[in-house]
Design an enzyme around this catalytic site. Structure first.
Site, short mmCIF file in Angstrom:
data_model
loop_
_atom_site.label_atom_id
_atom_site.label_comp_id
_atom_site.label_asym_id
_atom_site.label_seq_id
_atom_site.Cartn_x
_atom_site.Cartn_y
_atom_site.Cartn_z
N ASP A 82 0.88 -1.27 0.03
CA ASP A 82 -0.18 -0.09 -0.04
C ASP A 82 0.91 1.34 0.02
O ASP A 82 1.81 1.50 0.75
CB ASP A 82 -0.94 0.06 1.35
CG ASP A 82 -2.15 0.70 1.27
OD1 ASP A 82 -2.64 1.41 0.27
OD2 ASP A 82 -2.51 1.32 2.33
N GLY A 181 -8.38 7.92 7.44
CA GLY A 181 -8.72 8.29 8.83
C GLY A 181 -10.41 8.43 8.74
O GLY A 181 -10.80 8.33 7.79
N HIS A 208 -9.64 5.09 -1.91
CA HIS A 208 -8.68 5.07 -0.44
C HIS A 208 -9.43 5.77 0.42
O HIS A 208 -10.69 6.38 0.16
CB HIS A 208 -7.49 5.70 -0.75
CG HIS A 208 -6.44 4.99 -1.34
ND1 HIS A 208 -5.28 4.48 -0.73
CD2 HIS A 208 -6.34 4.61 -2.71
CE1 HIS A 208 -4.65 3.65 -1.91
NE2 HIS A 208 -5.14 3.81 -2.85
P1 13P Z 1 -8.68 4.33 6.07
O1 13P Z 1 -7.65 4.12 7.31
O2 13P Z 1 -9.51 5.76 6.16
O3 13P Z 1 -9.75 3.24 5.84
O4 13P Z 1 -8.05 4.14 4.67
C1 13P Z 1 -7.36 3.09 4.22
C2 13P Z 1 -6.55 3.35 3.07
O5 13P Z 1 -6.94 4.01 2.22
C3 13P Z 1 -5.22 2.79 2.98
O6 13P Z 1 -4.70 2.84 1.74
#
Ligand code: 13P
Length: 284
Positions: A82, A181, A208
Site C-alpha cells: 500500500d 482516517g 482510498h
Molecule cells: P482508511 O484508514 O481511512 O480506511 O483508509 C485506508 C486506506 O486508504 C489505505 O490505503
C-alpha cells in the site's frame, strides 16, 4: 490457494459491478480476522500492507503470514503493498513474494509520476505482479504521513486518463474527496470524476479512505466505476475499542489472548459488513 495478483479479480469486478476490499494488515490478529471473514463470505480479498506496517511486522513475517492465510482462506487473496514510495521498496516486496504493489508517485509532477510508474509497471508485469498507481493527493493521516485537507488535491480527469494510457496500471487510485482516517463531517465524493475517468480507461478505480464513508456513497462509487476499496481505520477502531472495554472492565487481565481474541472477532465483523456492502461476498 497461492497468493494471486489483483488482475485475477478484474474481469469479474467489471462484469458484476462490485468492489474487492483491501483491508490493511497491522498484526497477526488482523490477518486472521480478514482471512476468516473472506472464507466465511466466500469473497476475494486484498491484504494491504503499508510501509509502516512492514516496518512493524517485518517483510519476512508479513509474507509468511499472508501465504499461510491464503492457503487457509480457500478464496483468492492478493498481498498488496500500500502506497509504495520508491522503486526500491516495490522491488523488495516483489522479491519477497508480494503478488501486487502500489507505487504512489502522486506527490511528483505528472510527467515524473508517469515515468516512475511506467518503470514499476514494466518490472512488475514481467513477473506477473499487478500494479496500482495514484493521481491527485488523498488527504488525512496514514502511518506517519499527514496531508492537510487544504493540500489534498482532486485528480484532474484528463490527466488521470492520460496517466492510465501511458502507464497501463491495473488499478488506478484517484483523489475524489475521501481521506485516510475517520471523517469529521460527511466526505464530499466527486462521483462525476470517478465516472468520467472510469468510463475512459480499462482499469477499475480505487477508493482510498473507505472508513466512515456512508453506505449509500459506497454504492454510488461502485456504480460509477470503483472496483477496489481500502479500509483500515474502522478495523483499528473496532480492535482498540474492544481492548479498551475489556481492560476497563477487568483491569487485572494480563493474558493478551483474552483481549486480542475478542478484538479479532470485532475486526472480522467489520470486514464481513464491508464485503457485503461492496458486493464481493459469494464472488470467490
Ligand atoms: P482508511 O484508514 O481511512 O480506511 O483508509 C485506508 C486506506 O486508504 C489505505 O490505503
Amino acid at each position: 490457494m497461492p497468493l494471486v495478483p489483483m488482475t485475477a479479480f478484474l474481469e469479474d469486478v467489471k462484469k458484476h459491478k462490485y468492489a474487492v476490499g483491501q483491508f490493511n494488515l497491522n498484526n497477526l490478529e488482523f490477518t486472521q480476522a480478514i482471512t476468516e471473514a473472506a472464507k466465511e463470505e466466500k469473497s476475494p480479498v486484498i491484504f494491504g500492507v503499508s510501509e509502516g506496517a512492514l516496518k512493524y511486522m517485518g517483510l519476512d513475517y508479513t509474507v509468511a503470514i499472508a501465504k499461510a492465510a491464503a492457503e487457509r482462506a480457500g478464496v483468492p487473496v492478493a498481498l498488496h503493498l500500500d502506497h509504495g514510495s520508491s522503486f526500491d521498496v516495490v522491488m523488495k516486496c516483489i522479491r519477497a513474494g508480494f503478488s501486487s504493489v502500489m507505487f504512489d508517485g502522486s506527490h511528483y509532477p505528472l510527467e515524473e509520476n508517469i515515468r516512475l510508474t511506467k518503470k514499476v509497471v514494466e518490472a512488475a508485469h514481467a513477473v506477473g505482479v499487478s500494479v496500482e498507481g495514484e493521481l491527485g493527493t488523498i488527504g488525512g493521516v496514514e502511518d506517519d504521513l499527514s496531508v492537510d485537507e487544504e493540500d489534498a488535491a482532486l485528480a484532474n480527469p484528463a490527466e488521470a486518463i492520460r496517466f492510465w494510457e501511458e502507464t497501463q496500471v491495473d488499478y488506478l487510485a484517484i483523489a475524489v474527496g475521501t481521506a485516510h482516517g475517520m471523517y469529521k463531517g460527511e466526505p464530499k465524493i466527486r462521483f462525476d470524476i470517478i465516472e468520467e475517468v472510469a468510463s475512459n480507461i480499462g482499469a477499475p478505480i480505487v477508493l482510498h479512505g473507505g472508513s466512515g464513508v456512508p453506505d449509500e456513497s459506497i454504492r454510488k462509487a461502485i456504480a460509477a466505476g470503483v472496483g477496489k476499496i481500502n479500509v483500515n481505520t474502522e478495523n483499528q477502531v473496532a480492535c482498540t475499542e474492544t481492548i479498551r472495554k475489556i481492560l476497563a472492565a477487568k483491569p487485572n487481565e494480563i493474558d493478551p489472548r483474552k483481549y486480542l481474541g475478542p478484538a479479532r472477532e470485532a475486526i472480522k465483523e467489520v470486514v464481513i459488513g464491508k464485503m457485503r456492502l461492496f458486493g464481493s461476498s459469494n464472488r470467490a
